[in-house]
Design a protein around this motif. Sequence first.
Motif, PDB file in Angstrom:
ATOM      1  N   LEU A 277      56.367  -1.220  -1.198  1.00  0.00           N
ATOM      2  CA  LEU A 277      55.006  -0.705  -1.357  1.00  0.00           C
ATOM      3  C   LEU A 277      54.965   0.812  -1.191  1.00  0.00           C
ATOM      4  O   LEU A 277      54.286   1.520  -1.947  1.00  0.00           O
ATOM      5  N   VAL A 278      55.685   1.312  -0.203  1.00  0.00           N
ATOM      6  CA  VAL A 278      55.737   2.758   0.019  1.00  0.00           C
ATOM      7  C   VAL A 278      56.311   3.464  -1.203  1.00  0.00           C
ATOM      8  O   VAL A 278      55.801   4.506  -1.650  1.00  0.00           O
ATOM      9  N   GLU A 279      57.363   2.896  -1.762  1.00  0.00           N
ATOM     10  CA  GLU A 279      57.971   3.493  -2.954  1.00  0.00           C
ATOM     11  C   GLU A 279      56.994   3.482  -4.128  1.00  0.00           C
ATOM     12  O   GLU A 279      56.895   4.460  -4.879  1.00  0.00           O
ATOM     13  N   ALA A 280      56.249   2.390  -4.301  1.00  0.00           N
ATOM     14  CA  ALA A 280      55.295   2.289  -5.403  1.00  0.00           C
ATOM     15  C   ALA A 280      54.148   3.280  -5.251  1.00  0.00           C
ATOM     16  O   ALA A 280      53.576   3.748  -6.241  1.00  0.00           O
ATOM     17  N   MET A 281      53.808   3.622  -3.990  1.00  0.00           N
ATOM     18  CA  MET A 281      52.723   4.581  -3.742  1.00  0.00           C
ATOM     19  C   MET A 281      53.204   6.028  -3.815  1.00  0.00           C
ATOM     20  O   MET A 281      52.400   6.952  -3.682  1.00  0.00           O
ATOM     21  N   HIS A 282      54.506   6.226  -3.983  1.00  0.00           N
ATOM     22  CA  HIS A 282      55.100   7.567  -4.070  1.00  0.00           C
ATOM     23  C   HIS A 282      54.762   8.406  -2.839  1.00  0.00           C
ATOM     24  O   HIS A 282      54.445   9.599  -2.944  1.00  0.00           O
ATOM     25  N   ILE A 283      54.832   7.768  -1.677  1.00  0.00           N
ATOM     26  CA  ILE A 283      54.549   8.457  -0.420  1.00  0.00           C
ATOM     27  C   ILE A 283      55.862   8.935   0.192  1.00  0.00           C
ATOM     28  O   ILE A 283      56.822   8.183   0.315  1.00  0.00           O
ATOM     29  N   THR A 284      55.883  10.206   0.569  1.00  0.00           N
ATOM     30  CA  THR A 284      57.077  10.787   1.164  1.00  0.00           C
ATOM     31  C   THR A 284      57.100  10.494   2.654  1.00  0.00           C
ATOM     32  O   THR A 284      56.143  10.793   3.373  1.00  0.00           O
ATOM     33  N   LEU A 285      58.183   9.910   3.125  1.00  0.00           N
ATOM     34  CA  LEU A 285      58.329   9.577   4.530  1.00  0.00           C
ATOM     35  C   LEU A 285      59.361  10.486   5.178  1.00  0.00           C
ATOM     36  O   LEU A 285      60.354  10.856   4.555  1.00  0.00           O
TER      37      LEU A 285
END
Length: 552
Positions: A277-285
Amino acid sequence: MVLPPVDYQAEPIRLGGVNYFWLDGQLLDAEGRTVTLRAKPLRMLEVLLKERGRVLSKDRLSELVWPDAIATDESIARCIADIRKVLGDKKHQIVETFPKQGYRLNVSEPAGSTQALPRRMLWLWLAAACAATILSVNFWLDEPRWAAPETSLALPVAGQHESVAILPFAADAGQNRFLAAGLSDDLEIRLAEMSGIGIVSQAQTHAMAAVLDSPVELSQSLKARYLIAGSVREDGAEIAVSVQLIDGSDGTTVWADRFQGARNNFLAYRQTLPEALVEAMHITLDTRDRQRLSLGGTSDPAAFEDVMRARRELSAFTYDGSLSAERFLRRALEHDPDYARAYAELAAAYAIRLENGWIVLSSADAEKAFYFARKALELDPELWLAHYALGRLHSVVPTGDTAAALKHLRTAMSLQPANDDARIYYAIVTTMAGHPEDALPIFESVMATHPLPPFWYYIGLSNTLFHLGKYEEAEDAVLTCTQQMPNSPYCLRTLVAIYARLGRLDDADWMLAEYETLGYEVTLGALMASAIERDPSMRAFLEESYRMAGIE
């Protein structure tokens, strides 16, 4: 084919000076619009309406509203609070409480202008009822609630943030509904630990999803950039789980996935969901976020399910619920003795129990609570919930330390910046320590971003406003709390003090009667023993307020 006309007769009624209609088990306003109530409060209103003018005991209400079960006092009180909320009955004059006897609905003669429901409004009501039926059926379909539109509308969303709302996961049977709730809870827990993600609490999301059917409207209302929808259903010996990520700006599905297999294999799939899900939202961690994301908590399916069951029990906010949660959490630790979250949840459960006086041996309970929190930190030093639990414990136990409470709460905030619970509790402790003027800006900044803050946020806000002398604002805040949690003893105690300061002694007497009806002792000593204030001058001010209400 032409159907014969149907003669719908609406009964005109007047409640608190406002005209309504009762039609086919629904309450309508003077314009024929349905007044929204959940099923049980609506049934209770119908019972009170049929027995208007009579005092109905809790046992009688339980018998009529829950014919196949025995209702708790909390369930009855919540229904009464819901009815009062939609009727604007803040002073409890429409649904009147008779301490140790029951409740009575006061109905007066309707004004002559509303004796007949306008035919146009009747047809609007019928159309709305049909639409509601269709929507309720659609909600329980075994695929996610919203399908992706064929084309993107690209509508702008005002005030939208890069945050996520997890919708109620659909399911088709009792066990599957529990698993669906557990999966959505787990996603909320794990995504909320990411510093780059803001999670809208499920309490807010579920409330808004019940009244808004469009993903774009829901996204706007919750200020959520993304929506997560899902479903769980049984397929023979296997389970099928569907999850989709929806872009709230236009309602399109940007990612979807499906698991089908044996229940024991589901935990491995659950571990992969947050990262996908994080990858699909293109959120940088950052590095810490990725480390947290790799932690699964437990590899034991039984331990995981027991923790999810415990969280559901705790959400009821009752003593019995806390005892049931403790049993589930202890069983989870039998399955997995190194499950840090189970220890932290146990510590938090004990903190809530101590705050509400749901204890037998306070010193023994406090020792166990601190042990659980410290054990959680030993297993997972960066588990925000463990620091949060320690912050609450240090603030409420007799041997607690306000400075230590604030230190742990600051750590919890640094570990999970997007979660406002620690921030709100930090404001609560700041007020307890004698600095309500410093706490108020925190409350205001946090609650401005929450469409539907949980009830205990309002408890803290009302106490802060009370000690700042803002009594009318404090009353508004605590009444909002009682709408969500009518059986909260703290809300009722706070209202007694507020009404005393406003000179509304009759209202203070009503609140004391409600408080006593819930089984609490109405003496000055008992009320002060439950006070959370640590500052001596604040305690003296509160004690004087109770004395003004006639309590000795």
